[in-house]
Design a protein around this motif. Structure first.
Motif, PDB file in Angstrom:
ATOM      1  N   ALA A  41       4.495   2.248  17.612  1.00  0.00           N
ATOM      2  CA  ALA A  41       4.905   1.421  16.481  1.00  0.00           C
ATOM      3  C   ALA A  41       3.709   1.041  15.614  1.00  0.00           C
ATOM      4  N   GLU A  42       2.578   0.733  16.247  1.00  0.00           N
ATOM      5  CA  GLU A  42       1.371   0.399  15.483  1.00  0.00           C
ATOM      6  C   GLU A  42       0.906   1.590  14.643  1.00  0.00           C
ATOM      7  N   ALA A  43       1.038   2.801  15.177  1.00  0.00           N
ATOM      8  CA  ALA A  43       0.644   3.992  14.430  1.00  0.00           C
ATOM      9  C   ALA A  43       1.507   4.149  13.175  1.00  0.00           C
ATOM     10  N   LEU A  44       2.791   3.834  13.276  1.00  0.00           N
ATOM     11  CA  LEU A  44       3.673   3.917  12.111  1.00  0.00           C
ATOM     12  C   LEU A  44       3.299   2.857  11.072  1.00  0.00           C
ATOM     13  N   LEU A  45       2.969   1.658  11.532  1.00  0.00           N
ATOM     14  CA  LEU A  45       2.536   0.609  10.597  1.00  0.00           C
ATOM     15  C   LEU A  45       1.233   1.002   9.906  1.00  0.00           C
ATOM     16  N   ALA A  46       0.323   1.638  10.643  1.00  0.00           N
ATOM     17  CA  ALA A  46      -0.939   2.072  10.047  1.00  0.00           C
ATOM     18  C   ALA A  46      -0.686   3.128   8.973  1.00  0.00           C
ATOM     19  N   GLY A  47       0.248   4.044   9.229  1.00  0.00           N
ATOM     20  CA  GLY A  47       0.598   5.039   8.228  1.00  0.00           C
ATOM     21  C   GLY A  47       1.206   4.409   6.996  1.00  0.00           C
ATOM     22  N   MET A  48       1.999   3.379   7.195  1.00  0.00           N
ATOM     23  CA  MET A  48       2.612   2.657   6.080  1.00  0.00           C
ATOM     24  C   MET A  48       1.548   1.953   5.235  1.00  0.00           C
ATOM     25  N   LYS A  49       0.577   1.335   5.907  1.00  0.00           N
ATOM     26  CA  LYS A  49      -0.500   0.641   5.199  1.00  0.00           C
ATOM     27  C   LYS A  49      -1.347   1.622   4.395  1.00  0.00           C
ATOM     28  N   ASP A  50      -1.667   2.769   4.994  1.00  0.00           N
ATOM     29  CA  ASP A  50      -2.464   3.768   4.280  1.00  0.00           C
ATOM     30  C   ASP A  50      -1.720   4.302   3.062  1.00  0.00           C
ATOM     31  N   ALA A  51      -0.405   4.496   3.192  1.00  0.00           N
ATOM     32  CA  ALA A  51       0.375   5.056   2.091  1.00  0.00           C
ATOM     33  C   ALA A  51       0.436   4.105   0.902  1.00  0.00           C
ATOM     34  N   ILE A  52       0.634   2.805   1.153  1.00  0.00           N
ATOM     35  CA  ILE A  52       0.797   1.866   0.043  1.00  0.00           C
ATOM     36  C   ILE A  52      -0.493   1.699  -0.752  1.00  0.00           C
ATOM     37  N   LEU A  53      -1.632   2.033  -0.144  1.00  0.00           N
ATOM     38  CA  LEU A  53      -2.899   1.941  -0.876  1.00  0.00           C
ATOM     39  C   LEU A  53      -2.920   2.889  -2.066  1.00  0.00           C
ATOM     40  N   ARG A  54      -2.167   3.982  -1.997  1.00  0.00           N
ATOM     41  CA  ARG A  54      -2.144   4.952  -3.090  1.00  0.00           C
ATOM     42  C   ARG A  54      -1.436   4.411  -4.322  1.00  0.00           C
ATOM     43  N   ALA A  55      -0.597   3.382  -4.125  1.00  0.00           N
ATOM     44  CA  ALA A  55       0.095   2.783  -5.268  1.00  0.00           C
ATOM     45  C   ALA A  55      -0.837   1.908  -6.100  1.00  0.00           C
ATOM     46  N   LYS A  56      -1.959   1.480  -5.530  1.00  0.00           N
ATOM     47  CA  LYS A  56      -2.947   0.658  -6.224  1.00  0.00           C
ATOM     48  C   LYS A  56      -2.309  -0.594  -6.817  1.00  0.00           C
ATOM     49  N   ASP A  57      -1.586  -1.309  -5.981  1.00  0.00           N
ATOM     50  CA  ASP A  57      -0.900  -2.537  -6.387  1.00  0.00           C
ATOM     51  C   ASP A  57      -1.153  -3.586  -5.303  1.00  0.00           C
ATOM     52  N   GLY A  58      -1.988  -4.572  -5.620  1.00  0.00           N
ATOM     53  CA  GLY A  58      -2.363  -5.577  -4.638  1.00  0.00           C
ATOM     54  C   GLY A  58      -1.182  -6.371  -4.108  1.00  0.00           C
ATOM     55  N   ALA A  59      -0.204  -6.683  -4.982  1.00  0.00           N
ATOM     56  CA  ALA A  59       0.954  -7.457  -4.546  1.00  0.00           C
ATOM     57  C   ALA A  59       1.784  -6.676  -3.539  1.00  0.00           C
ATOM     58  N   LEU A  60       1.924  -5.380  -3.763  1.00  0.00           N
ATOM     59  CA  LEU A  60       2.688  -4.564  -2.823  1.00  0.00           C
ATOM     60  C   LEU A  60       1.938  -4.397  -1.506  1.00  0.00           C
ATOM     61  N   GLU A  61       0.622  -4.314  -1.565  1.00  0.00           N
ATOM     62  CA  GLU A  61      -0.167  -4.231  -0.332  1.00  0.00           C
ATOM     63  C   GLU A  61       0.041  -5.492   0.507  1.00  0.00           C
ATOM     64  N   ALA A  62       0.068  -6.657  -0.163  1.00  0.00           N
ATOM     65  CA  ALA A  62       0.333  -7.906   0.559  1.00  0.00           C
ATOM     66  C   ALA A  62       1.749  -7.934   1.100  1.00  0.00           C
ATOM     67  N   ARG A  63       2.689  -7.345   0.351  1.00  0.00           N
ATOM     68  CA  ARG A  63       4.091  -7.309   0.792  1.00  0.00           C
ATOM     69  C   ARG A  63       4.232  -6.463   2.059  1.00  0.00           C
ATOM     70  N   VAL A  64       3.542  -5.325   2.074  1.00  0.00           N
ATOM     71  CA  VAL A  64       3.569  -4.470   3.253  1.00  0.00           C
ATOM     72  C   VAL A  64       2.871  -5.160   4.422  1.00  0.00           C
ATOM     73  N   ALA A  65       1.791  -5.899   4.138  1.00  0.00           N
ATOM     74  CA  ALA A  65       1.102  -6.643   5.195  1.00  0.00           C
ATOM     75  C   ALA A  65       2.029  -7.683   5.809  1.00  0.00           C
ATOM     76  N   LYS A  66       2.864  -8.321   4.996  1.00  0.00           N
ATOM     77  CA  LYS A  66       3.823  -9.298   5.512  1.00  0.00           C
ATOM     78  C   LYS A  66       4.869  -8.604   6.385  1.00  0.00           C
ATOM     79  N   PHE A  67       5.346  -7.464   5.929  1.00  0.00           N
ATOM     80  CA  PHE A  67       6.309  -6.704   6.732  1.00  0.00           C
ATOM     81  C   PHE A  67       5.701  -6.324   8.079  1.00  0.00           C
ATOM     82  N   SER A  68       4.430  -5.901   8.056  1.00  0.00           N
ATOM     83  CA  SER A  68       3.743  -5.531   9.292  1.00  0.00           C
ATOM     84  C   SER A  68       3.612  -6.733  10.219  1.00  0.00           C
ATOM     85  N   GLY A  69       3.331  -7.905   9.642  1.00  0.00           N
ATOM     86  CA  GLY A  69       3.213  -9.110  10.455  1.00  0.00           C
ATOM     87  C   GLY A  69       4.525  -9.460  11.144  1.00  0.00           C
ATOM     88  N   ILE A  70       5.641  -9.323  10.411  1.00  0.00           N
ATOM     89  CA  ILE A  70       6.952  -9.588  11.007  1.00  0.00           C
ATOM     90  C   ILE A  70       7.226  -8.594  12.124  1.00  0.00           C
TER      91      ILE A  70
END
Length: 290
Positions: free
Chosen positions: A168-197
């Motif tokens: 599960a952690e590997a999938l979250l890491a892939g999700m975090k790496d992918a959202i970096l390509r969007a170059k949107d800080g708010a979305l990166e924080a949104r994904v970080a919140k999802f990962s925390g949950i």
């Protein structure tokens, strides 16, 4: 599927994790102070590299060698600190397969000794190396020496839980790496919140595995779907930055958070009613969204 998510983290809300007054998401991985000290270890090696070019060929070789050894030591130490943070955050965890901090301490001593031999007798170089090892251990400690599990649970079950969390952690890491390509800080924080949950729910599974096979299947479908959706969203959004695509993605994240928490808690309580049907519906929904 679940009702549309409409909480304080719903799309359009400007408050995201990491903003003023917003507490970190439950279960999120907190970096220790040692992580900052580990990053500082990358600076001193370059002093040896700079001094290497001011001496004879022997000094050049030994100075560059010391720089390389110390950089490797710094990298191993940093990785060891990250692994320890993850180990401490989990209720069920395996000890690191490679004792990175221990190797980092040894390489620190070797690097300092090699660098010191450029201008000092060997005995002083060895003493400096030993001092480096001692100071490294004092600053960063050693790696965990044993697995951390649950009382009364056999080692095979602990291993299964740890493996499920690793996946599960590997999938979250892939999700975090992918959202970096969007170059949107708010979305990166949104994904970080999802990962925390998600990590908060990992801790629940670790405390009470219940039917681990069903939980593992459900978690993997959710997180794999979230990762795949994030990959495709990031690629599409980076091209045109379409606000509709962005809103749809945030809506999907909100719905995943809501149903993810509800179904996981139901599974922990032994309620597996229509689980296979719900998983299939979820797969179809995620396929449609992506």
């Amino acid at each position: 599927m679940a009702e549309r998510f409409g909480g304080k983290y719903s799309p359009g809300n400007s408050r995201t994790e990491g903003g003023p007054g917003v507490a970190p998401a439950p279960g999120s991985l907190v970096r220790s102070k040692a992580a900052g000290r580990a990053r500082a270890l990358f600076l001193p090696p370059f002093l040896f590299a700079a001094l290497a070019f001011k001496g004879e060929p022997k000094a050049l070789i030994m100075g560059l060698s010391a720089c390389g050894i110390l950089l490797l030591s710094a990298w191993l130490t940093q990785q060891g600190v990250v692994a320890l943070d993850a180990y401490d955050a989990r209720k069920v965890a395996r000890r690191p397969a490679i004792p990175r901090k221990a190797f980092g301490a040894v390489l620190m001593g070797v690097g300092l000794a090699v660098g010191a031999m450029v201008a000092q007798p060997m005995i002083y170089a060895i003493l400096l190396g030993l001092a480096g090892v001692i100071l490294h251990v004092g600053a960063f400690g050693l790696d965990p020496m044993r697995d951390k599990g649950m009382e009364g649970v056999d080692s095979f079950q602990v291993e299964r839980v740890a493996r499920a969390v690793d996946e599960a952690e590997a999938l979250l890491a892939g999700m975090k790496d992918a959202i970096l390509r969007a170059k949107d800080g708010a979305l990166e924080a949104r994904v970080a919140k999802f990962s925390g949950i998600a990590r908060g729910l990992f801790r629940s599974v670790e405390s009470d595995p219940g039917d681990l096979t069903a939980a593992r299947k459900y978690l993997s479908v959710y997180l794999m779907g979230a990762r795949d959706a994030t990959v495709k969203f990031a690629d599409a959004y980076a091209q045109g930055r379409d606000p509709k695509i962005r809103n749809d993605y945030e809506t999907l994240l909100g719905e995943l958070e809501t149903t993810f928490a509800a179904r996981t808690q139901a599974m922990l309580q032994g309620n597996h009613t229509d689980l296979d049907v719900e998983i299939q519906v979820l797969r179809d929904r995620l396929k449609l969204e992506t």
